[in-house]
Design a protein around this motif. Sequence first.
Motif: not given
Length: 272
Positions: A51, A56, A58-59, A62
Motif C-alpha cells: 500500500v 496513491r 489506491d484504486h 483495492r
Amino acid sequence: MTSSDPSPAIILCEPQMGENIGAAARAMANFGLSDLRLVRPRDGWPNEKAVAAASRADHVIRAVQVFDSVEAAVADLSFVYATTARDRDVTKEVRGPVHAAAHLRALEGQGVRAGLLFGRERWGLNNDEIALADEILTLPVVPEFASLNIAQAVLVIAYEWRKAGFEAVDGGLPFGMPERSPPATKDEILHLFEHLETSLDERNFFRPVEKKEHMVRNLRAIFQRMSLTAQEVRTLRGVIATLEGRPNRPTKVKGPKPRRKSGPAAPADAEG
C-alpha cells in the motif's frame, strides 16, 4: 470475481516483496491499467508495504484479486503473454513489447480478455507456468544483464500498451505546447525593425556610417530567423521603449528620426 476492465490483467506469480507489488500497482496506474492479480503472495494480502509503495494508486490496490494458482488467475482470460528473458524448452512465439502492445489493443477491440504473466523476483516462471500462456513476451535487454525488477518490467510493458492506444507517436501527453500567439505579420516585423533601427540610430550605434546599410541587413536577418509571433514582437518593442526611457512604446514608427546632437554614444559593430 473477475474484472470487467477491457485492459490486460497483470498477474504476479508468487511475489515476495510487498514493495514490488506496490510499485507494480503504481506503474499500472501511471499508464491506465487497473486489473492486478496475485498468485500466492509470500507475505499474504493485504500488505501494508505494498500500500505504501503504491503511492496513491489506491484504486489498483483495492481491486487486487488473490489466487491459489496461475491456472485460476488466468481462467477467465482468452490470451496470455508469459514474460521471461530466459531461453526455454517450450516452443512458443517470442514477441517484443511493441508487437505485444499492438496485439493487446487489437484483442481489446474484439472484446477479448488478455493478461500478462510475470514470474517470481528470484527466478521468474517455470516451464509449466509458461505452458499456460499463448506466447512469450520479452524485452530487448542486454543479454549479460537481462533480469529486471518486476515493477520495472510492468512499467515498460504498460507504457508500450498505452502508447499503442494512440495514433500519434507521442499521443496522450498530459499537456501539449502552450497556445502561441499568431505569427507576426510582415507589417508588424517591419515596424519592429524601424523602431529598433531608429532607437539605435539615435544612439550612434551604426558606426562607421558607411557600414550602416550592411549592419541593418545583419540585424534584420537575425530577427527574421526567429519566426517571431505577434506577442513576441510587442514584447520586443516594449523592451526597446523601456531602454529609450519611454513609459509606453509607440504604436508605429514611420521612418528614422533626426539624430540628436548630443547624448551617450556606445561604440558597437553589428557585423558578424
